[in-house]
Design a protein around this motif. Structure first.
Motif, PDB file in Angstrom:
ATOM      1  N   GLY A 184     -21.076  -5.352  -3.727  1.00 10.85           N
ATOM      2  CA  GLY A 184     -19.819  -4.654  -3.509  1.00 10.85           C
ATOM      3  C   GLY A 184     -19.993  -3.315  -2.818  1.00 10.85           C
ATOM      4  N   ARG A 185     -18.958  -2.480  -2.893  1.00 12.06           N
ATOM      5  CA  ARG A 185     -18.943  -1.193  -2.195  1.00 12.06           C
ATOM      6  C   ARG A 185     -18.236  -0.160  -3.055  1.00 12.06           C
ATOM      7  N   VAL A 186     -18.668   1.083  -2.905  1.00 13.00           N
ATOM      8  CA  VAL A 186     -18.002   2.214  -3.548  1.00 13.00           C
ATOM      9  C   VAL A 186     -17.705   3.250  -2.480  1.00 13.00           C
ATOM     10  N   ALA A 187     -16.464   3.699  -2.390  1.00  8.88           N
ATOM     11  CA  ALA A 187     -16.065   4.744  -1.445  1.00  8.88           C
ATOM     12  C   ALA A 187     -15.431   5.889  -2.216  1.00  8.88           C
ATOM     13  N   VAL A 188     -15.645   7.091  -1.723  1.00  6.87           N
ATOM     14  CA  VAL A 188     -15.089   8.288  -2.353  1.00  6.87           C
ATOM     15  C   VAL A 188     -14.431   9.150  -1.288  1.00  6.87           C
ATOM     16  N   LEU A 189     -13.186   9.495  -1.504  1.00  7.95           N
ATOM     17  CA  LEU A 189     -12.496  10.532  -0.742  1.00  7.95           C
ATOM     18  C   LEU A 189     -12.372  11.711  -1.701  1.00  7.95           C
ATOM     19  N   PRO A 190     -13.265  12.718  -1.620  1.00 10.00           N
ATOM     20  CA  PRO A 190     -13.311  13.773  -2.632  1.00 10.00           C
ATOM     21  C   PRO A 190     -12.222  14.826  -2.442  1.00 10.00           C
ATOM     22  N   TRP A 191     -11.060  14.398  -2.052  1.00 10.18           N
ATOM     23  CA  TRP A 191      -9.891  15.248  -1.895  1.00 10.18           C
ATOM     24  C   TRP A 191      -8.678  14.403  -2.254  1.00 10.18           C
ATOM     25  N   THR A 192      -7.474  14.887  -2.000  1.00  8.98           N
ATOM     26  CA  THR A 192      -6.274  14.223  -2.521  1.00  8.98           C
ATOM     27  C   THR A 192      -5.335  13.814  -1.379  1.00  8.98           C
ATOM     28  N   PRO A 193      -5.677  12.732  -0.666  1.00  8.51           N
ATOM     29  CA  PRO A 193      -4.807  12.278   0.437  1.00  8.51           C
ATOM     30  C   PRO A 193      -3.452  11.815  -0.048  1.00  8.51           C
ATOM     31  N   GLY A 194      -3.380  11.234  -1.247  1.00  4.81           N
ATOM     32  CA  GLY A 194      -2.097  10.776  -1.763  1.00  4.81           C
ATOM     33  C   GLY A 194      -1.154  11.924  -2.039  1.00  4.81           C
ATOM     34  N   ARG A 195      -1.677  12.972  -2.663  1.00  9.52           N
ATOM     35  CA  ARG A 195      -0.836  14.140  -2.935  1.00  9.52           C
ATOM     36  C   ARG A 195      -0.356  14.762  -1.628  1.00  9.52           C
ATOM     37  N   ALA A 196      -1.243  14.820  -0.658  1.00  9.91           N
ATOM     38  CA  ALA A 196      -0.862  15.379   0.642  1.00  9.91           C
ATOM     39  C   ALA A 196       0.240  14.541   1.288  1.00  9.91           C
ATOM     40  N   TYR A 197       0.084  13.214   1.247  1.00  5.38           N
ATOM     41  CA  TYR A 197       1.086  12.354   1.879  1.00  5.38           C
ATOM     42  C   TYR A 197       2.414  12.413   1.124  1.00  5.38           C
ATOM     43  N   HIS A 198       2.348  12.462  -0.194  1.00  5.88           N
ATOM     44  CA  HIS A 198       3.565  12.513  -1.004  1.00  5.88           C
ATOM     45  C   HIS A 198       4.335  13.804  -0.763  1.00  5.88           C
ATOM     46  N   GLN A 199       3.610  14.899  -0.555  1.00  3.24           N
ATOM     47  CA  GLN A 199       4.277  16.199  -0.453  1.00  3.24           C
ATOM     48  C   GLN A 199       4.643  16.598   0.963  1.00  3.24           C
ATOM     49  N   VAL A 200       3.878  16.125   1.976  1.00  2.00           N
ATOM     50  CA  VAL A 200       4.113  16.558   3.353  1.00  2.00           C
ATOM     51  C   VAL A 200       4.533  15.410   4.257  1.00  2.00           C
ATOM     52  N   GLY A 201       3.981  14.207   4.033  1.00  2.00           N
ATOM     53  CA  GLY A 201       4.419  13.044   4.784  1.00  2.00           C
ATOM     54  C   GLY A 201       3.736  12.820   6.112  1.00  2.00           C
ATOM     55  N   LEU A 202       2.566  13.414   6.344  1.00  2.00           N
ATOM     56  CA  LEU A 202       1.848  13.158   7.587  1.00  2.00           C
ATOM     57  C   LEU A 202       1.222  11.774   7.543  1.00  2.00           C
ATOM     58  N   SER A 203       1.494  10.966   8.558  1.00  2.00           N
ATOM     59  CA  SER A 203       0.968   9.601   8.550  1.00  2.00           C
ATOM     60  C   SER A 203      -0.554   9.583   8.636  1.00  2.00           C
ATOM     61  N   HIS A 251      -2.659  11.277   6.840  1.00  2.00           N
ATOM     62  CA  HIS A 251      -3.198  11.169   5.477  1.00  2.00           C
ATOM     63  C   HIS A 251      -3.132   9.723   4.992  1.00  2.00           C
ATOM     64  N   ARG A 252      -2.002   9.091   5.249  1.00  2.00           N
ATOM     65  CA  ARG A 252      -1.843   7.684   4.861  1.00  2.00           C
ATOM     66  C   ARG A 252      -2.868   6.808   5.559  1.00  2.00           C
ATOM     67  N   ASP A 253      -3.025   7.011   6.862  1.00  2.00           N
ATOM     68  CA  ASP A 253      -3.860   6.106   7.641  1.00  2.00           C
ATOM     69  C   ASP A 253      -5.337   6.265   7.315  1.00  2.00           C
ATOM     70  N   VAL A 254      -5.784   7.486   7.046  1.00  2.00           N
ATOM     71  CA  VAL A 254      -7.180   7.687   6.654  1.00  2.00           C
ATOM     72  C   VAL A 254      -7.466   6.968   5.341  1.00  2.00           C
ATOM     73  N   PHE A 255      -6.558   7.087   4.394  1.00  2.00           N
ATOM     74  CA  PHE A 255      -6.738   6.380   3.122  1.00  2.00           C
ATOM     75  C   PHE A 255      -6.765   4.871   3.341  1.00  2.00           C
ATOM     76  N   VAL A 256      -5.814   4.345   4.124  1.00  2.00           N
ATOM     77  CA  VAL A 256      -5.736   2.896   4.334  1.00  2.00           C
ATOM     78  C   VAL A 256      -6.967   2.386   5.072  1.00  2.00           C
ATOM     79  N   GLU A 257      -7.426   3.113   6.092  1.00  2.00           N
ATOM     80  CA  GLU A 257      -8.623   2.697   6.820  1.00  2.00           C
ATOM     81  C   GLU A 257      -9.825   2.612   5.885  1.00  2.00           C
ATOM     82  N   THR A 258      -9.939   3.591   4.983  1.00  2.00           N
ATOM     83  CA  THR A 258     -11.036   3.583   4.019  1.00  2.00           C
ATOM     84  C   THR A 258     -10.885   2.424   3.051  1.00  2.00           C
ATOM     85  N   ALA A 259      -9.661   2.157   2.627  1.00  2.00           N
ATOM     86  CA  ALA A 259      -9.415   1.054   1.708  1.00  2.00           C
ATOM     87  C   ALA A 259      -9.809  -0.282   2.323  1.00  2.00           C
ATOM     88  N   LEU A 260      -9.411  -0.505   3.573  1.00  2.00           N
ATOM     89  CA  LEU A 260      -9.727  -1.780   4.230  1.00  2.00           C
ATOM     90  C   LEU A 260     -11.230  -1.940   4.429  1.00  2.00           C
TER      91      LEU A 260
END
Length: 665
Positions: free
Chosen positions: A542-561, A563-572
């Protein structure tokens, strides 16, 4: 009795008449006519507790004085008899949360007591504490009286809680009654009893109250089941049916996906345990004459049924008393659910991504708010990028692992959860070793400065920046695409954990240091730092990935795509196998995957009508395509439009207004 004998193990539809004292004379036949036309097969009727709508003989219960005007003197008896003739089930709504002044004075040991020694009184009624004798013993006498007299088909207990917040939304603090003091001292020896959310021991109090309520629920369930096995208890996780109330409230910021989130959390944990979503037809209790916006109400029920819940509609008074415009669409969705029994029978989650919800009993209130924003931002990102997902409460990770179902997922997302329990760490390590992918954001998985999961790309944490000022002006540099020199730089919002990578980890998103941000003449000086904003490592299969910051909080509060896309790219990149559906649907259309007695089921929910505090009419979507890569056969029929689906390897979708349901036999 076996599960096949229990009526609530099949899909059902409910309607609640939340009755006032003056409604005791209602015309039972007229209400049943309305329910049958509406599509409901069950009636939640106010039976006892604060007011008894039957001639109770218990001296600590209050007969509704309006029963005197009813020829039989017994609303419950009339309703049960008439409903039984029509095959409509009657469920008893009970409310033990309050007693009148006379009984509160006789039994102060039953009552909620604040830290200042005062009772909690609202509109002449006194709140009762679940630790006291009224809940712990007298409740069972009331239930027995109802069961002795009436063949009710189930029970629902309203507001069975510690009543920290009253009807006006005022926080009244924690209970300091003697039973609470004794029980809390046994639960957490040497721990100071908190006064409210600001107290450092408040998370301990929340765990204590959850334990008391879980134990009481289990005892009530066992008692009712022994007396009348065919009558379920509708309540919390220990009940036969898990209850969720979908509602609005004046002054509360709307989370548009609250209903879907709560239903998914319950169904992912225990897929075979029914969930009931009781959708409130009015705006707020003080404004109970004002019906909910129809498009808003429709989302309650569609989100509920898409995730496997049974729909219910809740009104104040009787159908003759209300003019809620939302009841038309409520009936439409309710009848759709009724008419497609096979599709909704045994409907269970079937996504390949698991989004873990923060544990409210573990985190202090301010920290919980931060983690919730991270969770909601990642929730929205997955939805918009068409990665179907299931929600799971953090404490349930070991349970799903023990059930052998964690391996059904290709990706587990941990949104800024903080340190994980040892059982959760073990479950995730087995998941990764077996080939799964884990993506942790923010502080998830950090215990001290060490990362808890074996195989992590993080060697250690060296610093924490978790204040507004400490991350202000901090950026992450995205790599360029399609020959571009670089991608758009992303602001770091929320928290950034400075980490050192293990030697064989892959890293990305380098950090740009803070620099002056005013006046404009001084806005320069960002330095490229050797600090990663993204880490990734293979471990076992398997794999383990870490984003040691808070992209979700950033996207929820500011809405820059970004932040969303970096998280999704890492997830995929982290996921094992495909987790995203292949579609050209707009990001406002959610894809929910399930499996039922009818086969594979896809709900497409149109969220294009979302506005800041509600919903408006969604914009229709037509002519789009869809393919689920991990399904060998694609859906072949659309239920709402009643059309077959054409396509070779992927299907062309019909027009989608509010929602559509696709079935793959």
């Amino acid at each position: 009795m076996t599960g096949h004998d229990l009526w609530w193990q099949r899909p059902f539809q409910m309607f609640q008449t939340n009755l006032r004292e003056i409604d005791a004379g209602l015309d039972v036949g007229r209400v049943l006519d309305y329910l049958e036309e509406f599509g409901a097969q069950a009636w939640l009727l106010s039976v006892g507790g604060i007011i008894s709508n039957h001639p109770t003989d218990l001296d600590f219960q209050t007969r509704n004085p309006a029963l005197a005007a009813r020829p039989s003197g017994d609303l419950v008896g009339d309703a049960v008899a008439a409903a039984g003739e029509r095959g409509v089930r009657v469920l008893a709504r009970m409310d033990f949360s309050k007693v009148d002044h006379r009984r509160a004075e006789r039994h102060p040991e039953w009552c909620f007591t604040g830290a200042d020694g005062t009772q909690q009184v609202y509109n002449g009624l006194t709140s009762v504490c679940p630790s006291g004798d009224y809940y712990q013993h007298r409740l069972f006498e009331v239930v027995d009286e109802v069961l002795d007299r009436y063949a009710v088909d189930g029970f629902f207990f309203n507001w069975m809680s510690f009543n920290e917040v009253d009807y006006s939304g005022v926080h009244r603090g924690t209970c300091h009654c003697l039973p609470c003091r004794r029980a809390f001292a046994d639960f957490a020896p040497g721990t100071e009893l908190p006064t409210g959310p600001g107290s450092p021991t408040y998370p301990v109090w929340k765990r204590f109250t959850a334990t008391v309520l879980d134990d009481l629920t289990a005892r009530v369930r066992a008692h009712v089941s022994a007396r009348r096995p065919e009558a379920p208890l509708i309540l919390g996780d220990r009940a036969d049916i898990v209850f969720h109330e979908a509602n609005n409230a004046v002054g509360r910021t709307l989370w548009h996906h609250r209903t879907a989130e709560h239903v998914s959390a319950a169904r992912t944990y225990r897929p075979r345990v029914p969930v009931l979503t009781n959708a409130v037809g009015f705006v707020d209790m003080p404004y109970r004459l004002a019906g909910e916006e129809p498009h808003h109400f429709a989302q309650y029920l569609v989100q509920a049924v898409s995730r496997g819940a049974n729909p219910s509609t809740y009104i104040m008074g009787t159908p003759d008393d209300v003019t809620y415009e939302c009841l038309d669409v409520a009936g439409e969705v309710t009848r759709f659910h009724r008419d497609h029994d096979e599709v909704y029978r045994d409907l269970v989650p079937a996504a390949r991504t698991l989004l873990v919800r923060p544990d409210p009993l573990k985190l202090a209130p301010e920290r919980l708010e931060e983690a919730t924003h991270e969770f909601r931002g990642l929730y929205t990102a997955l939805l918009e990028r068409h990665i179907p997902f299931d929600v799971l409460p953090e404490p349930r990770l070991p349970d799903v692992d023990a059930q052998g179902r964690l391996g059904d997922y290709g990706l587990v997302v941990l949104p800024d959860l903080g340190a994980l329990d040892a059982e959760a760490v073990g479950a995730l390590e087995r998941f990764v070793s077996g080939g799964g992918g884990v993506l942790a954001t923010g502080e998830s998985g950090f215990e001290g400065d060490a990362f808890q999961l074996e195989g992590s790309p993080v060697l250690r944490r060296t610093a924490v920046r978790d204040t507004v000022e400490s991350v202000r002006s901090l950026h992450l540099r995205r790599p360029g695409r399609d020959g571009a020199r670089r991608g758009g730089d992303l602001p770091v919002l929320g928290a950034f954990h400075v980490v050192e990578a293990v030697p064989d980890a892959e890293t990305d998103l380098p950090v740009l240091s803070r620099a002056p941000y005013g006046p404009p003449e001084k806005c320069h000086g960002h330095l490229a730092l050797d600090l990663p904003g993204s880490l990734w490592r293979a471990h076992g299969r398997g794999r383990v990935a870490v984003l040691p910051w808070t992209p979700g909080r950033a996207y929820h509060q500011v809405g820059l795509s970004g932040h969303r896309d970096v998280f999704v790219e890492t997830a995929l990149r982290t996921a094992s196998g495909p987790v995203r559906v292949d579609t050209d649907l707009p990001e406002q259309v959610e894809v929910v995957l399930g499996a039922s007695a009818a086969g594979g089921v896809v709900h497409l929910i149109n969220h294009s009508g979302e506005v800041p505090q509600g919903f408006r009419a969604p914009l229709p979507v037509e002519g789009r395509r869809l393919r689920v890569p991990w399904w060998s056969d694609q859906p072949s029929f659309a239920l709402r439009s009643e059309t077959g689906l054409a396509g070779d390897g992927e299907v062309v979708l019909p027009r989608i207004d509010l929602f559509e349901v696709l079935v793959r036999p």
